[in-house]
Motif scaffolding. Structure first.
Motif, PDB file in Angstrom:
ATOM      1  N   UNK A  77      88.629  15.521  86.304  1.00  0.00           N
ATOM      2  CA  UNK A  77      88.084  16.847  86.044  1.00  0.00           C
ATOM      3  C   UNK A  77      89.237  17.845  86.132  1.00  0.00           C
ATOM      4  N   UNK A  78      89.344  18.693  85.103  1.00  0.00           N
ATOM      5  CA  UNK A  78      90.424  19.685  85.076  1.00  0.00           C
ATOM      6  C   UNK A  78      89.823  21.071  85.084  1.00  0.00           C
ATOM      7  N   UNK A  79      90.479  21.978  85.789  1.00  0.00           N
ATOM      8  CA  UNK A  79      90.041  23.373  85.753  1.00  0.00           C
ATOM      9  C   UNK A  79      91.000  24.146  84.852  1.00  0.00           C
ATOM     10  N   UNK A  80      90.444  24.722  83.813  1.00  0.00           N
ATOM     11  CA  UNK A  80      91.249  25.527  82.883  1.00  0.00           C
ATOM     12  C   UNK A  80      90.921  26.986  83.143  1.00  0.00           C
ATOM     13  N   UNK A  81      91.946  27.779  83.379  1.00  0.00           N
ATOM     14  CA  UNK A  81      91.718  29.207  83.592  1.00  0.00           C
ATOM     15  C   UNK A  81      92.918  29.971  83.086  1.00  0.00           C
ATOM     16  N   UNK A  82      92.663  31.053  82.401  1.00  0.00           N
ATOM     17  CA  UNK A  82      93.746  31.880  81.871  1.00  0.00           C
ATOM     18  C   UNK A  82      94.704  31.089  81.000  1.00  0.00           C
ATOM     19  N   UNK A  83      94.197  30.086  80.311  1.00  0.00           N
ATOM     20  CA  UNK A  83      95.038  29.366  79.360  1.00  0.00           C
ATOM     21  C   UNK A  83      95.918  28.302  79.989  1.00  0.00           C
ATOM     22  N   UNK A  84      95.667  28.009  81.292  1.00  0.00           N
ATOM     23  CA  UNK A  84      96.441  26.944  81.947  1.00  0.00           C
ATOM     24  C   UNK A  84      95.507  26.018  82.698  1.00  0.00           C
ATOM     25  N   UNK A  85      95.928  24.764  82.867  1.00  0.00           N
ATOM     26  CA  UNK A  85      95.170  23.856  83.730  1.00  0.00           C
ATOM     27  C   UNK A  85      95.666  24.061  85.156  1.00  0.00           C
ATOM     28  N   UNK A  86      94.761  24.600  85.986  1.00  0.00           N
ATOM     29  CA  UNK A  86      95.186  24.977  87.334  1.00  0.00           C
ATOM     30  C   UNK A  86      95.010  23.841  88.321  1.00  0.00           C
ATOM     31  N   UNK A  87      94.079  22.962  88.049  1.00  0.00           N
ATOM     32  CA  UNK A  87      93.830  21.894  89.010  1.00  0.00           C
ATOM     33  C   UNK A  87      93.235  20.696  88.289  1.00  0.00           C
ATOM     34  N   UNK A  88      93.646  19.508  88.698  1.00  0.00           N
ATOM     35  CA  UNK A  88      93.059  18.283  88.163  1.00  0.00           C
ATOM     36  C   UNK A  88      92.723  17.382  89.340  1.00  0.00           C
ATOM     37  N   UNK A  89      91.544  16.767  89.286  1.00  0.00           N
ATOM     38  CA  UNK A  89      91.140  15.867  90.372  1.00  0.00           C
ATOM     39  C   UNK A  89      90.108  14.891  89.832  1.00  0.00           C
ATOM     40  N   UNK A  90      89.467  14.155  90.727  1.00  0.00           N
ATOM     41  CA  UNK A  90      88.430  13.209  90.330  1.00  0.00           C
ATOM     42  C   UNK A  90      87.116  13.923  90.087  1.00  0.00           C
ATOM     43  N   UNK A  91      86.060  13.137  89.835  1.00  0.00           N
ATOM     44  CA  UNK A  91      84.807  13.756  89.422  1.00  0.00           C
ATOM     45  C   UNK A  91      84.149  14.576  90.525  1.00  0.00           C
ATOM     46  N   UNK A  92      84.527  14.344  91.786  1.00  0.00           N
ATOM     47  CA  UNK A  92      83.956  15.127  92.895  1.00  0.00           C
ATOM     48  C   UNK A  92      84.283  16.615  92.765  1.00  0.00           C
ATOM     49  N   UNK A  93      85.360  16.910  92.019  1.00  0.00           N
ATOM     50  CA  UNK A  93      85.759  18.314  91.845  1.00  0.00           C
ATOM     51  C   UNK A  93      84.648  19.118  91.150  1.00  0.00           C
ATOM     52  N   UNK A  94      83.917  18.460  90.254  1.00  0.00           N
ATOM     53  CA  UNK A  94      82.858  19.161  89.524  1.00  0.00           C
ATOM     54  C   UNK A  94      81.825  19.729  90.490  1.00  0.00           C
ATOM     55  N   UNK A  95      81.423  18.933  91.450  1.00  0.00           N
ATOM     56  CA  UNK A  95      80.409  19.382  92.417  1.00  0.00           C
ATOM     57  C   UNK A  95      80.960  20.469  93.328  1.00  0.00           C
ATOM     58  N   UNK A  96      82.195  20.299  93.690  1.00  0.00           N
ATOM     59  CA  UNK A  96      82.835  21.290  94.554  1.00  0.00           C
ATOM     60  C   UNK A  96      82.890  22.639  93.844  1.00  0.00           C
ATOM     61  N   UNK A  97      83.173  22.590  92.533  1.00  0.00           N
ATOM     62  CA  UNK A  97      83.229  23.829  91.758  1.00  0.00           C
ATOM     63  C   UNK A  97      81.853  24.473  91.713  1.00  0.00           C
ATOM     64  N   UNK A  98      80.834  23.618  91.579  1.00  0.00           N
ATOM     65  CA  UNK A  98      79.505  24.199  91.506  1.00  0.00           C
ATOM     66  C   UNK A  98      79.159  24.909  92.819  1.00  0.00           C
ATOM     67  N   UNK A  99      79.558  24.329  93.905  1.00  0.00           N
ATOM     68  CA  UNK A  99      79.270  24.945  95.204  1.00  0.00           C
ATOM     69  C   UNK A  99      80.105  26.189  95.455  1.00  0.00           C
ATOM     70  N   UNK A 100      81.364  26.118  95.127  1.00  0.00           N
ATOM     71  CA  UNK A 100      82.285  27.167  95.579  1.00  0.00           C
ATOM     72  C   UNK A 100      82.749  28.127  94.481  1.00  0.00           C
ATOM     73  N   UNK A 101      82.412  27.840  93.216  1.00  0.00           N
ATOM     74  CA  UNK A 101      82.906  28.703  92.143  1.00  0.00           C
ATOM     75  C   UNK A 101      84.376  28.449  91.863  1.00  0.00           C
ATOM     76  N   UNK A 102      84.994  29.356  91.101  1.00  0.00           N
ATOM     77  CA  UNK A 102      86.374  29.129  90.668  1.00  0.00           C
ATOM     78  C   UNK A 102      87.421  29.883  91.486  1.00  0.00           C
ATOM     79  N   UNK A 103      86.978  30.905  92.252  1.00  0.00           N
ATOM     80  CA  UNK A 103      87.965  31.780  92.899  1.00  0.00           C
ATOM     81  C   UNK A 103      88.988  31.016  93.744  1.00  0.00           C
ATOM     82  N   UNK A 104      88.455  30.066  94.507  1.00  0.00           N
ATOM     83  CA  UNK A 104      89.373  29.344  95.404  1.00  0.00           C
ATOM     84  C   UNK A 104      90.437  28.558  94.634  1.00  0.00           C
ATOM     85  N   UNK A 105      90.053  28.079  93.454  1.00  0.00           N
ATOM     86  CA  UNK A 105      91.048  27.352  92.654  1.00  0.00           C
ATOM     87  C   UNK A 105      92.141  28.316  92.212  1.00  0.00           C
ATOM     88  N   UNK A 106      91.690  29.509  91.782  1.00  0.00           N
ATOM     89  CA  UNK A 106      92.643  30.522  91.334  1.00  0.00           C
ATOM     90  C   UNK A 106      93.569  30.927  92.473  1.00  0.00           C
TER      91      UNK A 106
END
Ligand SMILES: Nc1ncnc2c1ncn2[C@@H]1O[C@H](COP(=O)(O)OP(=O)(O)OP(=O)(O)O)[C@@H](O)[C@H]1O
Ligand SMILES: [Mg+2]
Lengths: 479, 254
Positions: free
Chosen positions: B216-245
């Motif tokens: 699972x990759x997080x794309x923001x502002x035209x860059x891939x900011x984070x890549x991880x396994x499928x558990x990242x999807x659930x974490x994103x749903x819980x926490x949103x994107x701010x923490x990744x940024x």
């Protein structure tokens, strides 16, 4: 706009060659003397010369119409050659064997079947080259069932009573500027007469070719279907590629008596000029059908792809009660082409019905207008009309307009008009390409889908031809 | 299979992709998530060759070949498929004839036999079962008047017809009802094989429960900011994107 669309929508004209053939021509210019010359050349009776001269004198008092949405330098009528014929032993070839081999080759190249053996089964052809008809196929066979299919000049000689009766009965000589000009100087064309109760056993067709650089083409077509008769007639046309404009001002008259039916189909591919708008045919044509009898039926189908300027409104006068008029049209313009085309449906009889389906496609810098009149006269009780006018734009620089005029003078009439404009844009093309379909095939598929309702009305071979022609007009090699 | 290196692209002079690196191998399923407007659809369209986007830098190899050497239709025939977020409507062109032309173009390119309308009829009737589409949709104009969900179903039907090597599915799940999501998710899974790959663009972890990604990759502002396994999807749903940024910003500052 993406370059793909532009490349895809420009394609060279492939009928632009000139046949090198000796011709009998008059010097350019128009006068009563020229008209007398044409008439004498054709050995016409006095009444016909009078018809011409009257038309000419009236034409002198008229001015060119200005209302169409087309912009072009006015032709100089004194620079046009009004008569040009391939030089031959006889004014008309008695059999195919006598036709100049160069001419034969020309029509072979154009894919026109002038040789009966090799002809498409079931299509009889009258071939008009500049000012004269050069050959007509299947004449004898048709004569067997009483059908007359011959060149106009021949009809004047062989069937003067029919010509005298019907010529100008639908489009009077003074009808409009170009019709008057045609009535004065028309040279050849086709005559069709289907007697009472006869269904024409094959499609009839005329192929028009302008070859001479200075000549105008002023043909005259007259089709009469008597009570209960029916016929399907096809018209095709091409012209060589010149950097000057040639004038084509034809008149077509159709007369349908009680329960008669005439289906008239055109695939018009006159030279359109080059991509900068240099050269091309000025196509100013008056086509009109008279549904004279009860329950008569006239149907116009046209695929207009050529000409620099097209000014053309195939119309129906619905005089007989229960008569039906139809107009199915595809008009395609590209580069600098301009088309102002449509129809007039004049409802006079009771329970008359008309259908108008018009599809305009504009690409390049072209302008494509639909102009149509639906008129319901006071006595046309129960008249009905349905009109559907769709425009499709390809690219950013083309334009489409719709001018529907509706005049209803009978309260029981029902008139419906629908119009749409759509666009083949980058997004549609990209979608096709993303599925592996090259841009040019995508355009052709989209266009054919758009024109489906009109192509359905064309005779089989013509439909195939029309589909190919539209693709050709819009395709090129994608770079 | 697909290797993207430092890819930058802009539209109307505005940079949207600002250096994307991504490696996708045969047999893999990747998911891309990220805020609205971050460039997810842009990435898909740039890979597919949309003419509005200008590639300003970087390199993309598809099976060792420079992708930018190929026209969009050639990319498709080479095996790249994009399921659109908003499939376009094409009045007058029947769905069946469109599907057949697309199929035959691919078959021609692969040196397989093209199908005539009757053969294609048999072929497509098997395929519509896979996506549980009613037959009448074949005779309708391409996507014209289709509901949002029906359009998505039609996209997957096209994917089933073309059997691409790499399918980029842009928000397949948006607009789908629960049953449709399951049906189409299953269909996509059945089309996935060891020699194929998937790139799933989505906002929701739900679809990723059916189509399970390894990455699972997080794309923001035209860059891939984070890549991880499928558990990242659930974490994103819980926490949103701010923490990744924030994490990325901190990482960038370091
Ligand atoms: N034609 C255009 N002109 C200018 N900017 C554009 C154009 N098309 C897209 N953009 C911009 O590019 C950026 C990325 O858009 P893109 O569609 O890739 O986002 P996305 O990540 O798919 O968003 P969403 O989750 O909403 O689908 C957006 O800011 C968008 O406004
Ligand atoms: Mg998006």
């Amino acid at each position: 706009m993406s370059s793909t669309l532009n490349v895809v929508t420009s394609q060279e004209y492939k009928y632009g060659f000139v046949t090198d053939i000796e011709a009998d021509s008059v010097a350019p210019g128009l006068s009563e003397d020229v008209i007398r010359f044409i008439s004498a050349k054709k050995g016409e009776p006095d009444w016909l010369l009078e018809f011409r001269l009257k038309a000419y004198r009236h034409w002198l008092t008229m001015t060119e119409p200005e209302w169409a949405k087309v912009d072009y330098p006015r032709p100089d009528f004194q620079k046009i050659v009004y008569y040009s014929a391939p030089r031959a032993k006889a004014p008309k070839y008695a059999s195919m064997d006598e036709v100049d081999p160069e001419l034969k080759r020309t029509f072979e190249k154009l894919g026109v079947p002038i040789n009966e053996q090799a002809a498409l089964a079931g299509v009889a052809v009258d071939v008009v080259f500049d000012s004269v008809s050069v050959t007509t196929t299947y004449k004898e066979k048709l004569a067997g069932v009483g059908i007359i299919f011959c060149s106009f000049s021949e009809a004047v000689k062989e069937h003067p009573e029919l010509i005298k009766k019907y010529l100008g009965s639908v489009v009077p000589a003074a009808d409009n500027f170009y019709a008057a000009l045609n009535s004065a100087v028309f040279t050849d064309g086709s005559f069709v007469f289907i007697p009472k109760g006869v269904a024409c056993p094959m499609d009839l067709s005329t192929y028009f070719r302008i070859n001479n650089k200075e000549s105008g083409q002023f043909e005259r077509t007259l089709i009469v279907a008597e009570e209960g008769a029916s016929v399907s007639y096809l018209e095709g046309c091409t012209a060589p590629q010149f950097d000057t404009n040639q004038l084509h001002a034809a008149v077509v008259e159709l007369v349908a008596l009680d329960n008669a039916s005439i289906k008239y189909s055109t695939v018009q591919n006159w030279y359109a000029g080059d991509k900068n708008g240099v050269g091309g045919i000025f196509n100013f044509v008056t086509k009109r059908g008279l549904c004279k009898g009860k329950a008569s039926h006239i149907s116009w189908t046209q695929v207009e792809t050529g000409s620099a300027i097209t000014w053309k409104y195939p119309s129906c006068i619905l005089l007989g009660d229960d008569s039906v008029g139809e107009f199915y049209s595809v008009a395609l313009t590209n580069h600098k082409q301009q088309a102002d085309t449509g129809t007039k449906m004049v409802h006079i009889g009771r329970n008359t019905k008309s259908t108008i389906i018009s599809k305009g496609i504009s690409a390049g810098d072209s302008s494509n207008s639909y102009r149509g009149l639906v008129k319901v006269q006071p006595k046309a009780e129960g008249a009905r009309n349905f009109s559907q006018c769709d425009s499709m734009l390809i690219g950013q620089t083309s334009s489409a307009s719709t001018f529907p005029y509706i005049e209803v003078q009978n309260r029981s009439a029902k008139v419906e008009h629908e119009a749409t404009t759509s666009k083949i844009g980058e997004e549609q093309l990209f979608y096709f390409q993303q599925r592996g379909i090259p841009a040019e095939e995508a355009i052709s598929m989209i266009i054919n889908g758009f024109c489906k309702d009109v192509f359905r009305e064309l005779p089989m071979e013509f439909a195939v031809e029309a589909t190919k022609l539209l693709s050709l007009k819009l395709e090129g090699s994608v770079g | 299979m697909l290797s993207i290196k430092n890819l930058t692209a802009s539209i109307n002079g505005t940079p949207v992709l600002k250096g994307i690196d991504l490696q996708i191998n045969a047999g893999e399923v990747h998911a891309i998530m990220g805020p609205n407007g971050s460039g997810k659809s842009t990435l898909g369209k740039v890979l597919a060759g949309h003419p509005s986007y200008e590639v300003t830098g970087g390199e993309v190899l598809f099976e060792g070949q420079n992708l930018f050497d190929l026209e969009p239709d050639a990319r498709a025939r080479a095996g790249i498929f994009m399921g659109f977020q908003h499939p376009i409507e094409v009045p007058g062109v029947s769905n069946a004839s469109f599907l057949r032309l697309a199929y035959n173009k691919k078959a021609e390119a692969d040196g397989r036999d093209e199908l005539d309308p009757l053969e294609f009829d048999d072929f497509i009737h098997e395929k519509i079962k896979l996506v549980a589409m009613r037959e009448e949709f074949l005779d309708r104009s391409l996507n014209e008047g289709f509901s949002g969900g029906e359009k998505k179903r039609n996209e997957i039907l096209q994917m089933a017809v073309l059997e691409p090597k790499l399918a980029i599915l842009d928000e397949l799940d948006s607009g789908l009802d629960i049953d449709a999501l399951r049906v189409l998710g299953d269909a996509v899974n059945r089309l996935q094989r060891a020699d194929r790959a998937l790139l799933i663009i989505t906002h929701f972890p739900r679809i990723l429960e059916t189509i399970q990604p390894q990455f699972v990759h997080v794309l923001s502002g035209g860059r891939i900011l984070k890549s991880a396994g499928k558990e990242l999807a659930l974490e994103l749903e819980e926490r949103g994107y701010d923490w990744v940024l924030e994490e990325a910003a901190a990482g960038g500052a370091r």
